[in-house]
Design a protein around this motif. Structure first.
Motif, mmCIF file in Angstrom:
data_model
loop_
_atom_site.group_PDB
_atom_site.id
_atom_site.type_symbol
_atom_site.label_atom_id
_atom_site.label_comp_id
_atom_site.label_asym_id
_atom_site.label_seq_id
_atom_site.Cartn_x
_atom_site.Cartn_y
_atom_site.Cartn_z
ATOM 1 N N THR A 1 2.844 -14.306 -41.591
ATOM 2 C CA THR A 1 4.254 -14.433 -41.233
ATOM 3 C C THR A 1 5.200 -13.902 -42.315
ATOM 4 N N ILE A 2 4.961 -14.256 -43.582
ATOM 5 C CA ILE A 2 5.850 -13.792 -44.651
ATOM 6 C C ILE A 2 5.809 -12.271 -44.750
ATOM 7 N N ALA A 3 4.627 -11.692 -44.675
ATOM 8 C CA ALA A 3 4.490 -10.236 -44.766
ATOM 9 C C ALA A 3 5.194 -9.541 -43.600
ATOM 10 N N ILE A 4 5.051 -10.089 -42.393
ATOM 11 C CA ILE A 4 5.691 -9.493 -41.216
ATOM 12 C C ILE A 4 7.206 -9.559 -41.343
ATOM 13 N N GLU A 5 7.738 -10.729 -41.720
ATOM 14 C CA GLU A 5 9.183 -10.861 -41.852
ATOM 15 C C GLU A 5 9.715 -9.946 -42.957
ATOM 16 N N ALA A 6 8.944 -9.774 -44.026
ATOM 17 C CA ALA A 6 9.346 -8.851 -45.095
ATOM 18 C C ALA A 6 9.406 -7.420 -44.571
ATOM 19 N N ALA A 7 8.440 -7.031 -43.748
ATOM 20 C CA ALA A 7 8.430 -5.684 -43.183
ATOM 21 C C ALA A 7 9.622 -5.459 -42.266
ATOM 22 N N LEU A 8 9.952 -6.455 -41.448
ATOM 23 C CA LEU A 8 11.105 -6.336 -40.552
ATOM 24 C C LEU A 8 12.402 -6.211 -41.347
ATOM 25 N N ILE A 9 12.498 -6.964 -42.453
ATOM 26 C CA ILE A 9 13.677 -6.888 -43.308
ATOM 27 C C ILE A 9 13.751 -5.529 -43.996
ATOM 28 N N ALA A 10 12.615 -5.065 -44.516
ATOM 29 C CA ALA A 10 12.596 -3.785 -45.223
ATOM 30 C C ALA A 10 13.003 -2.631 -44.316
ATOM 31 N N ARG A 11 12.623 -2.696 -43.057
ATOM 32 C CA ARG A 11 12.944 -1.629 -42.101
ATOM 33 C C ARG A 11 14.216 -1.924 -41.302
ATOM 34 N N ASN A 12 14.816 -3.086 -41.552
ATOM 35 C CA ASN A 12 16.032 -3.519 -40.856
ATOM 36 C C ASN A 12 15.838 -3.528 -39.339
ATOM 37 N N ILE A 13 14.698 -4.046 -38.918
ATOM 38 C CA ILE A 13 14.395 -4.209 -37.496
ATOM 39 C C ILE A 13 14.848 -5.596 -37.060
ATOM 40 N N ALA A 14 15.630 -5.668 -36.005
ATOM 41 C CA ALA A 14 16.117 -6.957 -35.506
ATOM 42 C C ALA A 14 14.949 -7.801 -35.010
ATOM 43 N N PRO A 15 14.847 -9.053 -35.441
ATOM 44 C CA PRO A 15 13.707 -9.889 -35.038
ATOM 45 C C PRO A 15 13.706 -10.249 -33.563
ATOM 46 N N GLY A 16 14.878 -10.183 -32.909
ATOM 47 C CA GLY A 16 14.956 -10.588 -31.514
ATOM 48 C C GLY A 16 14.454 -9.569 -30.517
ATOM 49 N N ILE A 17 14.098 -8.360 -30.977
ATOM 50 C CA ILE A 17 13.684 -7.337 -30.015
ATOM 51 C C ILE A 17 12.311 -7.622 -29.417
ATOM 52 N N PHE A 18 11.574 -8.553 -30.012
ATOM 53 C CA PHE A 18 10.249 -8.878 -29.482
ATOM 54 C C PHE A 18 10.321 -9.924 -28.369
ATOM 55 N N ARG A 19 11.470 -10.580 -28.236
ATOM 56 C CA ARG A 19 11.614 -11.631 -27.236
ATOM 57 C C ARG A 19 11.833 -11.042 -25.850
ATOM 58 N N LYS A 20 11.339 -11.757 -24.861
ATOM 59 C CA LYS A 20 11.495 -11.308 -23.485
ATOM 60 C C LYS A 20 12.760 -11.844 -22.827
ATOM 61 N N HIS A 21 13.340 -12.901 -23.405
ATOM 62 C CA HIS A 21 14.449 -13.538 -22.693
ATOM 63 C C HIS A 21 15.288 -14.399 -23.628
ATOM 64 N N PHE A 22 16.592 -14.449 -23.334
ATOM 65 C CA PHE A 22 17.518 -15.381 -23.973
ATOM 66 C C PHE A 22 18.192 -16.199 -22.874
ATOM 67 N N ALA A 23 18.583 -17.418 -23.183
ATOM 68 C CA ALA A 23 19.172 -18.303 -22.173
ATOM 69 C C ALA A 23 20.484 -17.757 -21.613
ATOM 70 N N PHE A 24 21.253 -17.020 -22.436
ATOM 71 C CA PHE A 24 22.543 -16.515 -21.945
ATOM 72 C C PHE A 24 22.386 -15.513 -20.795
ATOM 73 N N GLU A 25 21.162 -15.019 -20.584
ATOM 74 C CA GLU A 25 20.923 -14.090 -19.483
ATOM 75 C C GLU A 25 21.028 -14.778 -18.119
ATOM 76 N N ASN A 26 21.055 -16.116 -18.113
ATOM 77 C CA ASN A 26 21.198 -16.865 -16.860
ATOM 78 C C ASN A 26 22.622 -17.354 -16.627
ATOM 79 N N TRP A 27 23.545 -17.023 -17.530
ATOM 80 C CA TRP A 27 24.925 -17.438 -17.347
ATOM 81 C C TRP A 27 25.619 -16.527 -16.331
ATOM 82 N N ASN A 28 26.634 -17.052 -15.680
ATOM 83 C CA ASN A 28 27.367 -16.271 -14.678
ATOM 84 C C ASN A 28 27.996 -15.003 -15.244
#
Length: 397
Positions: A201-228
């Motif tokens: 986990t630490i190594a992965i998060e370090a890699a995402l930070i080093a490359r400035n990759i947003a951590p949320g791009i791996f998620r399939k869904h956010f709750a706000f997607e169900n709002w009107n």
């Protein structure tokens, strides 16, 4: 709109800096939370980009309570059909610190009834509650006589990035891991190492930070997607924007003495698409060949609580290895073991209290250098006043 980002104790300032970098306004640091304001674009971007946030809440109603009936009436007064349709399921999560509302389950029950009665009166039917997989997440916060009703825009906690496909016995939370990297000050401009990487986990998060990759791009869904008022095009625009990503020109070295843990880490690293940035191997830390310096080490060694280990011997060997093999290195260690830290035989330059799950820990930093202490002080351009200059520099112990 006003928002509240929740985090772990000790990571509030780090989260505040992250939120500031997104362009938020009216930022205020609280206890395990940071409040801020912005628009819908910022809300979506915060869910995608914040590394040390657990969830993002949007307050929609606040009111005073003097009895449990006030909870019902306050929640009932919200125009819920402007937020979600009756066909959606919902879940209420509560945090209560109040003598007025001592029964938290009853407070949740009254709030649930208020929402159901609102829809039933207006449409002749009511939405269902779902514990397992709700569409709408509602947060009820009661402190003394104040009640705040919020929409949870994240749903599943944001530490559930989506890249963890396997785990070890005591995996570190992704938000904490990212927080450690950000607290260390490592900026991706040197090599990085976790010699006791567990599930990676630490190594992965370090890699995402080093490359400035947003951590949320791996998620399939956010709750706000169900709002009107959800705007799919806006989320797609933010999700597909990789213009901020950068090239990482150094290397992250991850290892563990446990072969099974390394295989778990390998799967997670591949799922996070950072295999090219991380060199992974099975090895005892004491037997590793140090990577090129300058080097930043962040590691989470066994504490002797969830994973059995001879802590004093392990930490003593770690300290000896660091002092003799890892010059021009900054090392950051998180642990709950006072005996372990004492056994390192090194004096920390800083220490911060953090929690790894329910375990109270310290995150200590060490600066390791080669040669004489006097030469090290000169190389670091220490500015000493004339009064200080009269005092002899203490030799390295």
């Amino acid at each position: 709109m006003d928002f509240t980002a929740k985090t772990f104790a000790g990571l509030e300032e780090v989260l505040s800096n992250e939120i500031k970098s997104l362009g938020a306004k009216n930022i205020e640091v609280g206890r395990r939370a940071v409040t801020f304001s912005g628009d819908k674009r910022l809300l979506y971007k915060a869910n995608l980009s914040l590394r040390t946030a657990l969830r993002i809440l949007m307050p929609i109603k606040s009111f005073k309570v003097s009895s449990i009936d006030d909870v019902y009436n306050g929640v009932r007064s919200i125009e819920w059909d402007n937020i979600f349709p009756v066909e959606k399921t919902f879940l209420i999560e509560q945090t209560v610190y109040s003598d007025i509302v001592s029964n938290t389950r009853y407070a949740t029950y009254k709030a649930k009834d208020a929402i159901a009665d609102y829809f039933n009166e207006k449409y002749g039917k009511r939405p269902n509650v779902s514990v397992a997989n709700p569409d709408i997440f509602i947060n009820l916060h009661i402190s003394n006589n104040n009640c705040i009703v919020s929409l949870d825009s994240s749903g599943e906690p944001l530490y559930k990035r989506g890249y963890r496909v396997a785990q070890t016995t005591a995996p570190m939370n992704e938000v904490l891991a990212a927080g450690l990297v950000l607290l260390s000050g490592w900026d991706g401009k040197s090599n990085f190492m976790d010699p006791m990487c567990g599930s990676g986990t630490i190594a992965i998060e370090a890699a995402l930070i080093a490359r400035n990759i947003a951590p949320g791009i791996f998620r399939k869904h956010f709750a706000f997607e169900n709002w009107n008022d959800f705007e799919a095009d806006l989320l797609d625009e933010l999700y597909n924007d990789d213009s901020a990503e950068i090239e990482f020109k150094h290397k992250i070295y991850a290892s563990d003495i446990n072969r099974a843990a390394v295989e778990v880490a390998r799967r997670n690293i591949a799922a996070a698409s950072v295999s090219k940035n991380i060199e992974l191997k099975v090895s005892d830390f004491m037997e590793l060949t140090p990577p090129p310096s300058p080097l930043c080490i962040i590691t989470n060694p066994p504490y002797g609580e969830r994973i059995k280990a001879d802590v004093e011997k392990l930490y003593s060997n770690m300290g000896s290895t660091l002092k003799h093999k890892y010059t021009d290195t900054t090392c950051h260690i998180i642990s709950s073991s006072r005996e372990g830290f004492n056994s390192l035989g090194m004096k920390p330059s800083s220490s911060l209290k953090l929690f790894n799950g329910e375990i109270e820990c310290e995150f200590k930093s060490y600066r390791i250098f080669g040669g004489k202490f006097r030469d090290f002080k000169k190389s670091q351009n220490f500015n000493r006043t004339s009064k200080e200059a009269k005092k002899p520099l203490k030799p390295r112990r």
